[in-house]
Scaffold this active site. Structure first.
Site, PDB file in Angstrom:
ATOM      1  N   GLN A   5     -18.206   4.915   3.676  1.00  0.00           N
ATOM      2  CA  GLN A   5     -18.706   6.119   4.335  1.00  0.00           C
ATOM      3  C   GLN A   5     -18.411   6.199   5.830  1.00  0.00           C
ATOM      4  OE1 GLN A   5     -22.689   6.580   2.073  1.00  0.00           O
ATOM      5  NE2 GLN A   5     -22.722   8.103   3.678  1.00  0.00           N
ATOM      6  N   TYR A  59       3.495   2.083   1.936  1.00  0.00           N
ATOM      7  CA  TYR A  59       4.132   2.474   3.209  1.00  0.00           C
ATOM      8  C   TYR A  59       5.651   2.237   3.141  1.00  0.00           C
ATOM      9  CZ  TYR A  59      -0.572   2.923   5.185  1.00  0.00           C
ATOM     10  OH  TYR A  59      -1.859   3.324   5.437  1.00  0.00           O
ATOM     11  N   GLU A  94       0.798  -1.233   0.000  1.00  0.00           N
ATOM     12  CA  GLU A  94       0.000   0.000   0.000  1.00  0.00           C
ATOM     13  C   GLU A  94       0.835   1.291   0.000  1.00  0.00           C
ATOM     14  OE1 GLU A  94      -1.489  -2.707   1.200  1.00  0.00           O
ATOM     15  OE2 GLU A  94      -3.632  -2.539   0.802  1.00  0.00           O
ATOM     16  N   HIS A 120      -1.528   3.900  -1.671  1.00  0.00           N
ATOM     17  CA  HIS A 120      -2.584   4.868  -1.339  1.00  0.00           C
ATOM     18  C   HIS A 120      -2.606   6.034  -2.323  1.00  0.00           C
ATOM     19  CE1 HIS A 120      -4.056   2.769   2.034  1.00  0.00           C
ATOM     20  NE2 HIS A 120      -2.995   2.959   2.805  1.00  0.00           N
ATOM     21  N   GLU A 121      -1.481   6.330  -2.944  1.00  0.00           N
ATOM     22  CA  GLU A 121      -1.456   7.450  -3.884  1.00  0.00           C
ATOM     23  C   GLU A 121      -1.866   7.030  -5.301  1.00  0.00           C
ATOM     24  OE1 GLU A 121       2.589   7.390  -2.667  1.00  0.00           O
ATOM     25  OE2 GLU A 121       3.312   7.829  -4.678  1.00  0.00           O
ATOM     26  N   GLY A 141     -34.602  11.016   7.093  1.00  0.00           N
ATOM     27  CA  GLY A 141     -34.804  12.204   6.267  1.00  0.00           C
ATOM     28  C   GLY A 141     -35.993  13.025   6.706  1.00  0.00           C
ATOM     29  N   ARG A 161       2.807  -8.846   4.255  1.00  0.00           N
ATOM     30  CA  ARG A 161       1.831  -8.301   3.294  1.00  0.00           C
ATOM     31  C   ARG A 161       2.609  -7.716   2.128  1.00  0.00           C
ATOM     32  NH1 ARG A 161      -3.401  -7.617   2.700  1.00  0.00           N
ATOM     33  NH2 ARG A 161      -4.297  -5.720   1.827  1.00  0.00           N
TER      34      ARG A 161
HETATM   35 FE1  SF4 Z   1     -17.388   0.505   5.415  1.00  0.00          FE
HETATM   36 FE2  SF4 Z   1     -19.657  -0.541   6.336  1.00  0.00          FE
HETATM   37 FE3  SF4 Z   1     -19.655   0.839   4.048  1.00  0.00          FE
HETATM   38 FE4  SF4 Z   1     -18.534  -1.583   4.209  1.00  0.00          FE
HETATM   39  S1  SF4 Z   1     -20.698  -1.078   4.435  1.00  0.00           S
HETATM   40  S2  SF4 Z   1     -17.642   0.187   3.246  1.00  0.00           S
HETATM   41  S3  SF4 Z   1     -17.664  -1.531   6.254  1.00  0.00           S
HETATM   42  S4  SF4 Z   1     -19.183   1.632   6.077  1.00  0.00           S
END
Ligand code: SF4
Ligand code: NAP
Length: 677
Positions: free
Chosen positions: A344, A171, A169, A257-258, A654, A219
């Site tokens: 997210q 590092y 990755e 990562h880049e 919402g 890894r």
């Molecule tokens: Fe992350 Fe949960 Fe979305 Fe999977 S479902 S990418 S673990 S936030």
């Protein structure tokens, strides 16, 4: 092979040095920031123990730095002193008591470090970092190797079953192995043999100082996806040498990562990268672990069946469902909460310096705080609205023993999820819909679809609690000509109720505006196979080309229509998109020729299209369809009517707050409310 009829290869035990792993699923390393939270060691212990109880064969912790220079950030996770062992023992004891095994990942960030002590083989700044690292002096290189070894020794003494050395990755170790970042002219740089010396010395140093049964996982960067990264041949040569140096198992990482090719985001098809693990598996005699976008038991089973890996490395899918393995083994595949690769609440949260959790599983990281316990006084509960907030509330309330009736005005459950699932790659939301429906069924929730609940209906049924989850409606905007026949809403487009012409203007470049642009710019014949993805993004699967980047670069896709995405505010578009996914979506849209205009003033909708003012000039964006993606407004009429009738309610999702509406907040609100009733 096991005789389990469901996923026999995935559930087959594996001998590893003097240990036996009970199956082929590894919970991969993932930074959670839990260690920085109050009572962090205890919370991490609960987090990992729950996954161990859920049947996973092996757990890898998030990365711990072996010294101060290897820190991800100030006060980041580190294991370099004996005084830190006590906290780690809380974790290892909990995992062992739960029947699991756990390795500590040793991660030196090198130039990805977030502190002023950042070091690297050469003083070259990473394109994703504001900090230029100091080049390590030869004596510091030797000291760093020794620090890795000390860290492994401390991990052993803390009760870990082994370590994973993070060599992927992008590092520090990767920075040594690739010419891109290693311009040294001493014995640590230059030829591939010299560049590989650093990881080999680390593995040897650890092996020399540690009891025989201690597992060393390495890894390896199996595909770098950066210019001047390693060739496939160099990677295979390193893999063989790492085996000789004393590693017991190789896990495979994809991309630095880049890198500017998405590797784990939702738009990457499942199982895309396992070909890179197979190349390594064919070259060595120790087990090899495939990784990235292996989110279902079927995908894992297929990767093993195809011989692409001996094991599978799943990180986010174990955040989404700690019981992934046990449910698969028990034939309860339909009850698994599948990771939808949205990033997210896990990666995007980490980048916002928040503790990781999961959009589909708000309990992740809060294992003891959010217990689903039987209700002391079972009640009769109405949930009005079958979107993500309503389904979450109803299923958790049902799980607690309440009698729950879920009203949904349309003919199907899902709300906004039914629209999101139409966006390319977001068909992973189908798994969430399937999961919720099974949960509702399991917990005996009565579902009344096609029923628009009203005040009388609710009052007649004598509910003890009423939850309003009536969601949102698209915001109506005021604009001359808005009633023109060419104007449509995003719900009409995504639901298929209306079609688009060849020239489209999209008003509003928020998350949904971008999603609509994505939806409208892919060809109907869009090929969603891993092969097509690799070709579209310019990934070369041969062994000769540096970094695995094809010389032709990404393919220029042709959008079937001319699309202009507009926003009123000036500045960079896409700011509201997810940090770890938005850039990839922007890149894909650019490749398809989607035009993005910022700082516009909307003037009129006319027969020719959309008249705007841009930089003081009036112009018409030719359009036969204008899609309004200007956000949402809460749908609160029932809530207001019930209030006026003196009926008290809970309002979530919402319906409570339309701004920045998202499934993450909706699900978490539904979940948390149902735990309190
Ligand atoms: Fe992350 Fe949960 Fe979305 Fe999977 S479902 S990418 S673990 S936030
Ligand atoms: P949003 O993010 O609020 O964007 C709506 C956009 O419409 C605003 O950015 C605004 O941009 C514009 N707008 C607002 N009022 C307007 C008006 N009266 N006239 C013209 N333009 C107006 O809403 P959304 O796109 O519907 O997304 C809803 C939620 O879902 C958001 O939280 C979003 O983050 C989330 N989501 C995220 C993603 C993702 O990250 N990929 C995908 C889908 C949804 P200007 O004022 O700049 O023009």
């Amino acid at each position: 092979m096991t005789n389990n009829p469901h996923f026999p290869l995935m559930l087959t035990p594996l001998k590893l040095r003097h240990n036996e792993l009970k199956n082929r699923v590894i919970m991969g390393a993932m930074h959670t920031r839990l260690e920085a939270a109050p009572n962090g060691a205890q919370r991490l212990a609960e987090f990992y123990a729950e996954r161990a109880k859920g049947g996973v064969g092996l757990i890898i912790t998030g990365g711990y730095a072996p010294n101060m220079a290897g820190h991800l950030e100030m006060n980041g996770p580190i294991l370099n002193e004996r005084a830190q062992i006590d906290d780690h023992q809380i974790i290892t004891n909990a995992v062992h008591e739960a029947g699991g095994k756990i390795l500590l990942q040793i991660l030196h960030t090198g130039r990805y470090g977030g502190t002023l002590k950042t070091v690297a083989p050469s003083a070259i700044r990473a394109p994703i970092s504001p900090l230029t690292p100091k080049a390590l002096e030869p004596a510091q290189v030797e000291q760093t190797i020794s620090d890795f070894s000390t860290c492994a020794q401390l991990a052993h003494d803390a009760g870990y079953d082994g370590v994973e050395i993070m060599g992927s990755e992008g590092y520090l170790i990767n920075q040594f192995t690739a010419a891109r970042t290693n311009q040294r002219d001493d014995k640590w740089g230059g030829s591939a043999d010299n560049r590989h010396r650093f990881p080999l010395e680390i593995v040897r140093a650890i092996r020399a100082n540690i009891p025989d049964e201690f597992i060393i996982m390495y890894r390896i960067s199996s595909l770098e996806l950066v210019e001047d990264g390693a060739t496939g041949k160099e990677i295979l040569s390193l893999a063989k040498d790492i085996e000789q140096a004393g590693a017991d198992i190789l896990s495979t990482g994809i991309g630095w990562h880049e890198a500017r090719i998405p590797t784990i985001a939702y738009m990457v098809p499942r199982g895309t990268w396992s070909f890179a693990a197979k190349r390594i598996k064919d070259a060595v005699n120790i087990p090899v672990v495939a990784s990235n976008r292996l989110n279902t038991p079927e995908t894992v089973e297929e990767v093993l069946r195809e011989g692409h890996g001996d094991l599978a490395y799943l990180a986010r899918p174990l955040l989404a469902d700690p019981d992934f393995v046990n449910k698969a083994a028990a034939g309860e595949r339909d009850q698994i909460n599948i990771c939808i690769a949205c990033n997210q609440a896990c990666l995007d949260y980490i980048f916002k310096a928040k503790t990781a959790t999961c959009l589909v599983n708000p309990r992740a990281g809060q294992e003891s705080a959010l217990q689903i316990t039987p209700a002391e006084h079972p009640k009769r509960i109405a949930v009005i609205g079958g979107g993500s907030a309503g389904m979450a509330a109803a299923s958790i309330a049902g799980a607690r023993g309440h009698t729950v009736i879920l009203f949904e005005a349309s003919e199907q459950l899902g709300g906004q999820l039914q629209l999101a699932r139409k966006v390319p790659g977001k068909d992973e939301f189908d798994e969430l819909l399937r999961y919720f429906k099974n949960q509702l069924d399991t917990h005996n929730v009565e579902i009344r679809t096609g029923v628009a609940a009203n005040v009388q209906m609710i009052m007649d049924e004598n509910f003890d609690e009423i939850i309003i989850a009536t969601g949102v409606t698209p915001r109506q905007i005021e604009l001359d000509g808005i009633d023109h026949a060419k104007t449509v809403t995003y719900t009409q487009i995504l639901s298929g109720e209306k079609n688009c012409g060849d020239n489209v203007a999209i008003i509003g470049a928020g998350g949904i505006g971008f999603d609509v642009a994505d939806f409208l710019s892919v060809l109907k014949s869009d090929d969603r196979s891993p092969k097509a993805f690799l070709s579209d993004w310019g990934v070369d699967q041969g062994l000769e080309i540096k970094g695995g980047l094809s010389p032709q670069g990404p393919s220029l896709e042709q959008s079937p229509r001319q699309i202009t995405l507009l926003q009123r505010t000036s500045g960079k578009p896409g700011r509201s998109l997810g940090f770890t996914t938005g850039w990839a979506l922007m890149k894909a849209l650019k490749r398809r020729g989607v035009n993005i205009l910022t700082g516009v003033t909307y003037e009129h909708i006319v027969d020719e299209g959309l008249q705007i003012e841009l930089e003081g000039e009036k112009t018409i964006i030719p359009a036969d369809t204008i899609v309004i993606c200007a956000g949402q407004e809460s749908q609160t009429s029932l809530h207001e009517e019930l209030s006026m009738a003196g009926v008290s309610t809970h309002i979530i999702g919402g319906a409570a707050q339309a701004g920045e509406l998202d499934a993450l907040r909706a699900i978490s609100q539904g979940y948390n409310l149902a735990l309190k009733l």
